[in-house]
Design an enzyme around this catalytic site. Structure first.
Site, short mmCIF file in Angstrom:
data_model
loop_
_atom_site.label_atom_id
_atom_site.label_comp_id
_atom_site.label_asym_id
_atom_site.label_seq_id
_atom_site.Cartn_x
_atom_site.Cartn_y
_atom_site.Cartn_z
N ARG A 135 41.30 -33.45 47.78
CA ARG A 135 40.77 -34.59 46.99
C ARG A 135 39.25 -34.73 47.09
NH1 ARG A 135 45.35 -37.14 49.39
NH2 ARG A 135 47.12 -36.98 47.97
N LYS A 157 29.12 -32.04 35.81
CA LYS A 157 30.27 -31.70 34.96
C LYS A 157 30.89 -30.43 35.50
CE LYS A 157 29.36 -33.61 30.39
NZ LYS A 157 29.09 -33.26 28.98
N GLU A 199 19.64 -23.18 25.85
CA GLU A 199 19.82 -24.51 26.46
C GLU A 199 18.46 -25.13 26.80
OE1 GLU A 199 22.67 -26.09 26.51
OE2 GLU A 199 24.34 -24.74 27.03
N LYS A 241 17.19 -33.58 31.79
CA LYS A 241 18.61 -33.75 32.10
C LYS A 241 18.80 -34.87 33.13
CE LYS A 241 23.07 -31.77 32.60
NZ LYS A 241 23.97 -30.65 32.43
N GLU A 251 29.10 -39.87 30.66
CA GLU A 251 29.06 -39.67 29.21
C GLU A 251 29.83 -40.74 28.43
OE1 GLU A 251 28.91 -35.54 27.95
OE2 GLU A 251 29.99 -36.09 26.13
N ARG A 255 24.55 -39.50 27.26
CA ARG A 255 24.70 -38.13 27.78
C ARG A 255 25.21 -37.15 26.72
NH1 ARG A 255 26.72 -35.82 33.63
NH2 ARG A 255 26.60 -33.64 32.98
N ASN A 259 24.87 -32.38 24.31
CA ASN A 259 25.78 -31.45 23.66
C ASN A 259 25.29 -31.07 22.26
OD1 ASN A 259 27.71 -31.31 25.76
ND2 ASN A 259 28.39 -33.36 25.19
N HIS A 262 26.63 -28.07 20.44
CA HIS A 262 27.84 -27.64 21.14
C HIS A 262 29.11 -27.83 20.32
CE1 HIS A 262 25.05 -27.52 24.44
NE2 HIS A 262 25.97 -27.20 25.33
N HIS A 266 31.08 -24.66 20.41
CA HIS A 266 32.39 -24.53 21.06
C HIS A 266 33.42 -23.94 20.09
CE1 HIS A 266 31.61 -27.65 24.50
NE2 HIS A 266 30.98 -26.52 24.68
N HIS A 279 28.02 -18.31 25.83
CA HIS A 279 27.96 -19.75 25.56
C HIS A 279 26.61 -20.14 24.95
CE1 HIS A 279 28.56 -24.05 26.14
NE2 HIS A 279 27.39 -24.10 26.76
P1 NAD Z 1 27.95 -16.84 33.39
O1 NAD Z 1 28.23 -17.69 34.51
O2 NAD Z 1 29.09 -16.11 32.77
O3 NAD Z 1 26.83 -15.79 33.81
C1 NAD Z 1 26.39 -14.86 32.85
C2 NAD Z 1 26.49 -13.41 33.38
O4 NAD Z 1 25.39 -13.15 34.22
C3 NAD Z 1 27.73 -13.11 34.18
O5 NAD Z 1 28.15 -11.80 33.90
C4 NAD Z 1 27.22 -13.20 35.61
O6 NAD Z 1 28.00 -12.45 36.52
C5 NAD Z 1 25.85 -12.64 35.47
N1 NAD Z 1 24.88 -13.07 36.44
C6 NAD Z 1 24.69 -14.31 36.93
N2 NAD Z 1 23.59 -14.36 37.67
C7 NAD Z 1 23.06 -13.13 37.67
C8 NAD Z 1 21.93 -12.55 38.25
N3 NAD Z 1 21.05 -13.29 38.92
N4 NAD Z 1 21.70 -11.23 38.08
C9 NAD Z 1 22.55 -10.48 37.35
N5 NAD Z 1 23.65 -10.98 36.73
C10 NAD Z 1 23.89 -12.29 36.90
O7 NAD Z 1 27.28 -17.64 32.18
P2 NAD Z 1 26.19 -18.81 32.14
O8 NAD Z 1 25.49 -18.63 30.86
O9 NAD Z 1 25.41 -18.92 33.37
O10 NAD Z 1 27.08 -20.13 32.08
C11 NAD Z 1 27.92 -20.37 30.98
C12 NAD Z 1 28.96 -21.37 31.41
O11 NAD Z 1 28.34 -22.60 31.77
C13 NAD Z 1 29.97 -21.70 30.33
O12 NAD Z 1 31.25 -21.66 30.88
C14 NAD Z 1 29.62 -23.12 29.94
O13 NAD Z 1 30.71 -23.85 29.47
C15 NAD Z 1 29.08 -23.66 31.21
N6 NAD Z 1 28.17 -24.81 31.05
C16 NAD Z 1 28.40 -25.91 31.79
C17 NAD Z 1 27.56 -26.98 31.71
C18 NAD Z 1 27.77 -28.17 32.60
O14 NAD Z 1 27.10 -29.20 32.41
N7 NAD Z 1 28.63 -28.09 33.58
C19 NAD Z 1 26.45 -26.95 30.86
C20 NAD Z 1 26.23 -25.79 30.12
C21 NAD Z 1 27.10 -24.71 30.21
N1 GLY Z 2 25.74 -29.77 29.26
C1 GLY Z 2 26.07 -31.09 28.84
C2 GLY Z 2 26.07 -32.08 29.94
O1 GLY Z 2 25.82 -31.78 31.08
O2 GLY Z 2 26.34 -33.22 29.69
#
Ligand code: NAD
Ligand code: GLY
Length: 374
Positions: A135, A157, A199, A241, A251, A255, A259, A262, A266, A279
């Site tokens: 939890r 998030k 982003e 942010k 949100e 907030r 998006n 998005h 999405h 993404h």
């Molecule tokens: P990812 O986590 O898939 O990383 C992209 C690629 O880069 C992967 O293959 C990873 O292994 C590689 N990688 C990471 N760091 C590296 C490094 N330093 N050197 C070499 N390779 C490396 O993708 P991302 O773009 O980082 O994140 C996308 C995700 O984030 C999506 O799932 C999206 O929904 C999520 N997201 C969440 C929020 C939130 O607020 N929580 C906001 C935006 C996006």
């Molecule tokens: N990436 C959108 C949020 O964090 O609210």
């Protein structure tokens, strides 16, 4: 906007900058600097515990687990790690369960600290695992992609995907700290850097027209990974942010502007199958569509929408979406978290540097989709 000197709880080397997320007893700092993985002081003041678990993936683990392990060794008797499969398509229950299995097999207790070492996929999954295990256990974000450093590691998030909708299963759960080491970006593939820039660009139209101008002027330096330019872009993105999340953690209002792009994005990701487009690529293309929608709604003029599109195109991101058919786009957008009672609501820009949520006539949305897909 929130930007503070380093607090005594989080000292780090000279040249490191910080941004504070102000959320009462869930407040924390984002540290941004060079070589923080080698800098034990960036980790000072974090919770100590008997066990810690580094959650990473098969790509990032071999590059950076050893350095992180050394940095946190003074805080924990035993540092475990788990390497998840790499990819958005593995942001799912079976991969998440690997984290729980590791924790249970190792008899991890409720003080165990989780460290998310990787991009947004690892960060979102580790955060969700931390929210659920017993939890709730503490976790620290160590983002290694540009996208994760400017967005996903900040704000709490956490989620996994469901085949019917992206990020639909998750929780709001804040980390103890976010540690952004610019040096880790050296190994990031160029396509991933561009996806992260999507982003970054997002923050201009929705919150800071001046920052959009700075991005236009400094895009070449960012594409060449100039550290000074990257540091400024990451800091400014995190400040915006922090300002938004500080007002609306869960949100219920403002907030949602984070998006921008998005809703269309999405739909592209889910429609093609997760992992086909990155993404950030989907968000970039979604911002082009949302800018056009904003212009059609009369909130910005056509030249402003064109300006946003031009920057995304110059970055090297796709500005034409896949032809899924307008019906499929609409169907997918209806399961978006911003939809209310089946009505699709879009983040629209107007004037430049401000954004809001708004519904739009279906015929107009169909026109936007037809104009920007091929
Ligand atoms: P990812 O986590 O898939 O990383 C992209 C690629 O880069 C992967 O293959 C990873 O292994 C590689 N990688 C990471 N760091 C590296 C490094 N330093 N050197 C070499 N390779 C490396 O993708 P991302 O773009 O980082 O994140 C996308 C995700 O984030 C999506 O799932 C999206 O929904 C999520 N997201 C969440 C929020 C939130 O607020 N929580 C906001 C935006 C996006
Ligand atoms: N990436 C959108 C949020 O964090 O609210």
């Amino acid at each position: 906007m929130a930007s503070t000197p380093l607090s005594p709880a989080s000292p780090a080397a000279a040249g490191t900058t910080s941004v504070a997320i102000d959320l009462g007893d869930r407040s924390y700092d984002i540290l941004i600097g060079e070589g923080l993985l080698q800098d034990a002081s960036a980790f000072a003041g974090l919770p100590k515990s008997s066990k810690a678990l580094i959650v990473t993936n098969t790509t990032v683990g071999p590059l950076y687990t050893a350095a992180l392990r050394a940095a946190i060794a003074p805080h924990h008797k035993q540092v475990l790690d788990v390497e998840l499969p790499d990819g958005e398509q593995y942001k799912d229950w079976p991969a998440l369960n690997q984290v729980f299995t590791k924790l249970l097999e190792e008899a991890a207790d409720r003080k165990t600290v989780l460290y998310a070492l990787g991009g947004g996929v690892v960060g979102d999954m580790t955060g969700f695992a931390a929210a659920c295990y017993m939890r709730g256990v503490p976790f620290v974000q160590v983002p290694t992609t540009l996208l994760a450093q400017v967005d996903s590691s900040v704000g709490g998030k956490t989620a996994i995907n469901h085949p019917a909708g992206k990020n639909m299963i998750g929780a709001f759960y804040q980390p103890q700290r976010v540690i952004c080491d610019l040096v880790t970006l050296d190994t990031l593939p160029q396509r991933e850097l561009l996806a992260g820039l999507a982003e970054v660009i997002k923050y201009g139209p929705i919150a800071d027209a001046e920052f959009l101008g700075w991005l236009e002027a400094n895009l070449d330096a960012l594409l060449a990974r100039d550290r000074t330019a990257l540091k400024h872009a990451i800091k400014r993105s995190c400040e915006i942010k922090a300002w938004v999340v500080g007002q609306d953690e869960k949100e219920s209002g403002i907030r949602a502007i984070l998006n921008y792009g998005h809703t269309f994005g999405h739909a592209i990701e889910a429609g093609l199958g997760y992992g086909e487009w990155l993404h950030g690529e989907a968000v970039g293309c979604g911002m082009v569509m949302a800018a056009d929608l904003s212009a059609r709604l009369g909130l910005i003029d056509a030249s402003t929408a064109q300006r946003i599109t031009a920057l995304i195109k110059r970055t090297g991101l796709p500005v034409q979406g896949p032809d899924l058919g307008a019906d499929r786009y609409l169907e997918l957008m209806q399961v978006d978290k911003k939809a209310e009672g089946g009505e699709i609501r879009f983040v629209v820009v107007g004037p430049l540097g401000q954004a809001r949520m708004q519904a739009a006539p279906e015929a107009m949305v169909r026109d936007v989709i037809a104009t920007h897909t091929a």
